[in-house]
Design a protein around this motif. Structure first.
Motif, PDB file in Angstrom:
ATOM      1  N   MET A   1       0.833  -1.187   0.000  1.00  0.00           N
ATOM      2  CA  MET A   1       0.000   0.000   0.000  1.00  0.00           C
ATOM      3  C   MET A   1       0.872   1.243   0.000  1.00  0.00           C
ATOM      4  SD  MET A   1      -3.406  -0.480   2.261  1.00  0.00           S
ATOM      5  CE  MET A   1      -2.859  -1.518   3.590  1.00  0.00           C
ATOM      6  N   THR A   2       0.346   2.279  -0.630  1.00  0.00           N
ATOM      7  CA  THR A   2       1.078   3.530  -0.743  1.00  0.00           C
ATOM      8  C   THR A   2       0.364   4.613   0.049  1.00  0.00           C
ATOM      9  OG1 THR A   2       1.790   2.909  -2.965  1.00  0.00           O
ATOM     10  CG2 THR A   2       1.964   5.228  -2.374  1.00  0.00           C
ATOM     11  N   GLU A   3       1.124   5.335   0.858  1.00  0.00           N
ATOM     12  CA  GLU A   3       0.564   6.461   1.597  1.00  0.00           C
ATOM     13  C   GLU A   3       0.763   7.710   0.754  1.00  0.00           C
ATOM     14  OE1 GLU A   3       1.232   8.861   5.754  1.00  0.00           O
ATOM     15  OE2 GLU A   3       1.623   6.708   5.711  1.00  0.00           O
TER      16      GLU A   3
ATOM     17  N   GLN B   1      -1.502   0.229 -11.636  1.00  0.00           N
ATOM     18  CA  GLN B   1      -2.375   0.284 -10.478  1.00  0.00           C
ATOM     19  C   GLN B   1      -1.573   0.600  -9.228  1.00  0.00           C
ATOM     20  OE1 GLN B   1      -4.361  -3.503 -10.302  1.00  0.00           O
ATOM     21  NE2 GLN B   1      -5.728  -2.993 -11.980  1.00  0.00           N
ATOM     22  N   VAL B   2      -2.200   1.304  -8.305  1.00  0.00           N
ATOM     23  CA  VAL B   2      -1.586   1.594  -7.022  1.00  0.00           C
ATOM     24  C   VAL B   2      -2.655   1.408  -5.944  1.00  0.00           C
ATOM     25  CG1 VAL B   2      -2.055   4.087  -7.108  1.00  0.00           C
ATOM     26  CG2 VAL B   2      -0.173   3.239  -5.715  1.00  0.00           C
ATOM     27  N   THR B   3      -2.263   0.820  -4.829  1.00  0.00           N
ATOM     28  CA  THR B   3      -3.179   0.633  -3.710  1.00  0.00           C
ATOM     29  C   THR B   3      -2.963   1.771  -2.723  1.00  0.00           C
ATOM     30  OG1 THR B   3      -3.115  -1.762  -3.991  1.00  0.00           O
ATOM     31  CG2 THR B   3      -3.917  -0.931  -1.877  1.00  0.00           C
ATOM     32  N   VAL B   4      -4.011   2.525  -2.484  1.00  0.00           N
ATOM     33  CA  VAL B   4      -3.930   3.689  -1.608  1.00  0.00           C
ATOM     34  C   VAL B   4      -4.146   3.266  -0.161  1.00  0.00           C
ATOM     35  CG1 VAL B   4      -4.964   5.925  -1.050  1.00  0.00           C
ATOM     36  CG2 VAL B   4      -4.804   5.176  -3.433  1.00  0.00           C
ATOM     37  N   ASP B   5      -3.268   3.716   0.725  1.00  0.00           N
ATOM     38  CA  ASP B   5      -3.432   3.489   2.157  1.00  0.00           C
ATOM     39  C   ASP B   5      -4.456   4.489   2.664  1.00  0.00           C
ATOM     40  OD1 ASP B   5      -3.296   3.046   4.850  1.00  0.00           O
ATOM     41  OD2 ASP B   5      -1.193   3.637   5.073  1.00  0.00           O
ATOM     42  N   ALA B   6      -5.720   4.061   2.703  1.00  0.00           N
ATOM     43  CA  ALA B   6      -6.810   4.974   3.063  1.00  0.00           C
ATOM     44  C   ALA B   6      -6.789   5.365   4.530  1.00  0.00           C
ATOM     45  CB  ALA B   6      -8.149   4.345   2.703  1.00  0.00           C
ATOM     46  N   SER B   7      -6.023   4.664   5.341  1.00  0.00           N
ATOM     47  CA  SER B   7      -5.972   5.023   6.761  1.00  0.00           C
ATOM     48  C   SER B   7      -5.341   6.392   6.966  1.00  0.00           C
ATOM     49  CB  SER B   7      -5.210   3.956   7.554  1.00  0.00           C
ATOM     50  OG  SER B   7      -3.842   3.943   7.183  1.00  0.00           O
ATOM     51  N   SER B   8      -4.604   6.874   5.977  1.00  0.00           N
ATOM     52  CA  SER B   8      -3.969   8.188   6.094  1.00  0.00           C
ATOM     53  C   SER B   8      -4.842   9.309   5.522  1.00  0.00           C
ATOM     54  CB  SER B   8      -2.617   8.182   5.374  1.00  0.00           C
ATOM     55  OG  SER B   8      -2.799   7.973   3.985  1.00  0.00           O
TER      56      SER B   8
END
Length: 108
Positions: free
Chosen positions: A1-3, A16-23
Motif C-alpha cells: 500500500m502507498t501512503e 495500479q496503485v493501492t492507496v493506504d486509506a488510513s492516512s
C-alpha cells in the motif's frame, strides 16, 4: 500500500496503485493521473474523486445520472442537460440525509 501526501507524486511503472486509506481524512479526496509514453510525452491530466466516509457524520456524494437514475460518466455534450444526483450520500444509521444543496462553485 502507498501512503499519499497532498502535492507529492507517486511515479511507478505499474498501472495500479493501492492507496493506504488510513492516512486519508473523511471527505472527498481528488487524485490526478498523468501518463508518460516511451517518448517522454505527458498526457493531459485526468482526475478522480474518492469519498472516505465518516463514522459519525453524514457523507455527501455527488454523481451524474441518466433519466433512469443510473450513474454515468460525467462527460456531456455542450447544450445537453445533465442530471446531478446526491442519492449515494449517506449518514450513519439510524441517521438519514434529509436535504441536498447543489451549488456550481467554479470551473475546474
Amino acid at each position: 500500500m502507498t501512503e499519499f501526501t497532498v502535492g507529492k507524486t507517486v511515479a511507478q511503472s505499474e498501472p495500479q496503485v493501492t492507496v493506504d486509506a488510513s492516512s486519508l481524512s473523511p471527505g472527498v479526496h481528488r487524485f490526478k493521473l498523468v501518463v508518460v509514453d516511451d517518448s517522454g510525452n505527458e498526457s493531459e491530466p485526468t482526475f478522480l474523486e474518492i469519498v472516505v466516509t465518516d463514522s459519525g457524520r453524514p457523507t455527501a456524494v455527488l454523481d451524474v445520472v441518466n433519466a433512469n437514475g443510473q450513474r454515468v460518466e460525467p462527460k456531456i455534450a455542450a447544450g445537453q442537460p445533465v442530471i446531478l444526483s446526491g442519492a449515494r450520500s449517506s449518514d450513519v444509521a439510524p441517521g438519514r440525509v434529509v436535504e441536498y444543496r447543489f451549488t456550481l462553485v467554479d470551473r475546474a
